[in-house]
Design an enzyme around this catalytic site. Structure first.
Site, PDB file in Angstrom:
ATOM      1  N   GLU A  81       0.988  -0.842   0.206  1.00  0.00           N
ATOM      2  CA  GLU A  81      -0.040   0.048  -0.337  1.00  0.00           C
ATOM      3  C   GLU A  81       0.888   1.487   0.051  1.00  0.00           C
ATOM      4  O   GLU A  81       0.181   1.583   0.200  1.00  0.00           O
ATOM      5  CB  GLU A  81      -1.236  -0.096   1.049  1.00  0.00           C
ATOM      6  CG  GLU A  81      -1.627  -1.273   1.351  1.00  0.00           C
ATOM      7  CD  GLU A  81      -2.983  -1.261   0.654  1.00  0.00           C
ATOM      8  OE1 GLU A  81      -3.099  -0.653  -0.823  1.00  0.00           O
ATOM      9  OE2 GLU A  81      -4.118  -2.286   0.114  1.00  0.00           O
TER      10      GLU A  81
ATOM     11  N   HIS B 274      -3.323   2.533   8.516  1.00  0.00           N
ATOM     12  CA  HIS B 274      -4.390   1.933   7.512  1.00  0.00           C
ATOM     13  C   HIS B 274      -4.762   0.478   8.159  1.00  0.00           C
ATOM     14  O   HIS B 274      -3.207  -0.317   8.993  1.00  0.00           O
ATOM     15  CB  HIS B 274      -3.447   1.234   6.309  1.00  0.00           C
ATOM     16  CG  HIS B 274      -4.604   0.117   5.701  1.00  0.00           C
ATOM     17  ND1 HIS B 274      -6.085   0.354   5.663  1.00  0.00           N
ATOM     18  CD2 HIS B 274      -4.577  -1.018   5.373  1.00  0.00           C
ATOM     19  CE1 HIS B 274      -6.733  -0.881   4.575  1.00  0.00           C
ATOM     20  NE2 HIS B 274      -4.679  -1.425   4.765  1.00  0.00           N
TER      21      HIS B 274
ATOM     22  N   HIS C 291      -7.431  -3.343   9.963  1.00  0.00           N
ATOM     23  CA  HIS C 291      -8.997  -3.409   9.549  1.00  0.00           C
ATOM     24  C   HIS C 291      -9.748  -3.842  11.151  1.00  0.00           C
ATOM     25  O   HIS C 291      -9.809  -4.718  11.338  1.00  0.00           O
ATOM     26  CB  HIS C 291      -8.461  -4.817   8.447  1.00  0.00           C
ATOM     27  CG  HIS C 291      -7.492  -4.830   8.076  1.00  0.00           C
ATOM     28  ND1 HIS C 291      -7.162  -6.121   7.268  1.00  0.00           N
ATOM     29  CD2 HIS C 291      -7.284  -3.895   6.610  1.00  0.00           C
ATOM     30  CE1 HIS C 291      -6.079  -5.991   6.272  1.00  0.00           C
ATOM     31  NE2 HIS C 291      -6.619  -4.288   5.776  1.00  0.00           N
TER      32      HIS C 291
ATOM     33  N   GLU D 154     -18.024  11.349  21.673  1.00  0.00           N
ATOM     34  CA  GLU D 154     -16.840  11.953  21.486  1.00  0.00           C
ATOM     35  C   GLU D 154     -17.030  11.763  20.170  1.00  0.00           C
ATOM     36  O   GLU D 154     -15.711  12.308  19.911  1.00  0.00           O
ATOM     37  CB  GLU D 154     -15.503  10.441  22.807  1.00  0.00           C
ATOM     38  CG  GLU D 154     -16.111   9.081  21.996  1.00  0.00           C
ATOM     39  CD  GLU D 154     -14.909   8.516  22.271  1.00  0.00           C
ATOM     40  OE1 GLU D 154     -15.205   7.421  22.235  1.00  0.00           O
ATOM     41  OE2 GLU D 154     -14.312   8.992  22.623  1.00  0.00           O
TER      42      GLU D 154
ATOM     43  N   HIS E  50     -12.775  -3.279   3.192  1.00  0.00           N
ATOM     44  CA  HIS E  50     -11.096  -3.741   4.092  1.00  0.00           C
ATOM     45  C   HIS E  50     -10.750  -2.969   4.831  1.00  0.00           C
ATOM     46  O   HIS E  50     -10.706  -3.827   5.869  1.00  0.00           O
ATOM     47  CB  HIS E  50     -10.747  -3.040   2.180  1.00  0.00           C
ATOM     48  CG  HIS E  50      -8.934  -3.232   2.531  1.00  0.00           C
ATOM     49  ND1 HIS E  50      -8.803  -3.256   1.299  1.00  0.00           N
ATOM     50  CD2 HIS E  50      -8.234  -2.752   3.293  1.00  0.00           C
ATOM     51  CE1 HIS E  50      -6.982  -3.598   1.792  1.00  0.00           C
ATOM     52  NE2 HIS E  50      -7.364  -3.210   3.187  1.00  0.00           N
TER      53      HIS E  50
HETATM   54  P1  13P Z   1       0.805  -5.161   3.076  1.00  0.00           P
HETATM   55  O1  13P Z   1       1.228  -6.554   4.209  1.00  0.00           O
HETATM   56  O2  13P Z   1       1.577  -5.032   2.185  1.00  0.00           O
HETATM   57  O3  13P Z   1       1.274  -4.473   3.967  1.00  0.00           O
HETATM   58  O4  13P Z   1      -0.783  -5.364   2.980  1.00  0.00           O
HETATM   59  C1  13P Z   1      -1.732  -5.783   3.866  1.00  0.00           C
HETATM   60  C2  13P Z   1      -2.994  -4.725   3.710  1.00  0.00           C
HETATM   61  O5  13P Z   1      -3.716  -4.586   4.621  1.00  0.00           O
HETATM   62  C3  13P Z   1      -3.317  -4.572   1.684  1.00  0.00           C
HETATM   63  O6  13P Z   1      -4.599  -3.576   2.692  1.00  0.00           O
HETATM   64 ZN    ZN Z   2      -5.739  -3.488   4.179  1.00  0.00          ZN
END
Ligand code: 13P
Ligand code: ZN
Length: 271
Positions: free
Chosen positions: A116, A139, A141, A169, A210
């Site tokens: 990413e 980033h 999940h 909040e 995602h």
């Molecule tokens: P990477 O292992 O390449 O960082 O990818 C993980 C991810 O969250 C892809 O969106």
């Molecule tokens: Zn990801």
């Protein structure tokens, strides 16, 4: 030269990624973090003339030429970063051409930076243009945020408004709202460009089905933004499908905005 393992920016990366893992935001290699570093931060720990390898970035990052980053490695498990940072993290400098990264430390097993990187570097460029103090792109999940994108409309106004309604909040922490992208193929320049475009307006961008991106001047800011969205999304998911007997009404959100002196997305309220 000081011992790299004692560099404060490395300790910070090890600790924040361990915390993200502890939150359940980063299964397997899910998620990635990058932090912009000043040359003065790196110089005491690394020989800046000793480039271990060069790695193509796959896009033009010329505005960042000569800038340093510590970045998580692609395919690397968050749970392993703390104990083996040299395999799972890397310190890179963007080359003069803007299309290569010069590896100064890390990715010891021959690895490379996160897939990413386009979203990270394009976001760094977009945020630096708004705030010269910007440093962090994160980033991950988070489960409830991700779940919410399965059942909630994806337009930014209603997505933000729903989160603001869940607990006091939310509007206080992200008065600027949450950007939302539809599902896209990840790890591409396209999703990088789309993310960076949203980052001109928001410090948080949800990738439907995602995960989420958060930015900030500090790790705490980026982490706290994501943590608060995830709390709101958790409350939403725990109450979705049940009669909502109570909520925070728009006039009450305005009261909160006054109390905390917020510059907020007034157009996201229906007054
Ligand atoms: P990477 O292992 O390449 O960082 O990818 C993980 C991810 O969250 C892809 O969106
Ligand atoms: Zn990801």
């Amino acid at each position: 030269m000081k011992d790299m393992m004692t560099a404060p920016f490395l300790t910070e990366m090890r600790e924040i990624t361990a915390n993200m893992y502890r939150q359940g935001w980063d299964e397997r290699n899910g998620g990635n973090v990058s932090r912009l570093l000043d040359e003065e931060e790196v110089a005491p720990y690394l020989d800046l003339n000793n480039v271990l390898r060069t790695i193509p970035t796959g896009f033009d990052a010329k505005p960042l030429a000569g800038r340093y980053f510590i970045v998580t490695g692609t395919g690397k498990y968050f749970k392993n970063i703390k104990d083996d940072p040299e395999t799972n993290l890397g310190v890179i400098r963007i080359g003069a051409d803007g299309e290569t990264a010069e590896l100064l430390w890390g990715y010891r097993d021959g690895g490379r930076f996160t897939s990413e990187l386009p979203a990270h570097l394009m976001t760094h460029m977009a945020r630096l243009a708004i705030d010269p103090e910007h440093r962090i792109v994160m980033h991950c999940h988070p489960t409830y945020t991700l779940a919410m994108t399965h059942v909630h409309p994806l337009d930014e106004k209603s997505f933000t408004h729903t989160l603001w309604e869940t607990c006091s909040e939310c509007i206080v922490v992200f008065p600027d709202g949450v950007g939302v992208l539809p599902w896209m193929v990840c790890g591409t320049n396209d999703i990088g460009r789309a993310t960076a475009e949203k980052m001109k307006e928001f410090r948080l961008v949800v990738w439907a089905l995602h995960g989420i991106y958060g930015v900030g001047r500090t790790m705490d800011e980026a982490f706290g933004l994501i943590e608060t969205v995830e709390k709101g999304a958790q409350v939403y998911m725990l109450t979705a499908g049940r009669p909502h007997l109570n909520t925070i009404h728009d006039d009450e959100l305005v009261e909160l905005a006054k109390r905390f002196d917020l510059t907020y997305r007034k157009d996201y309220l229906d007054l």
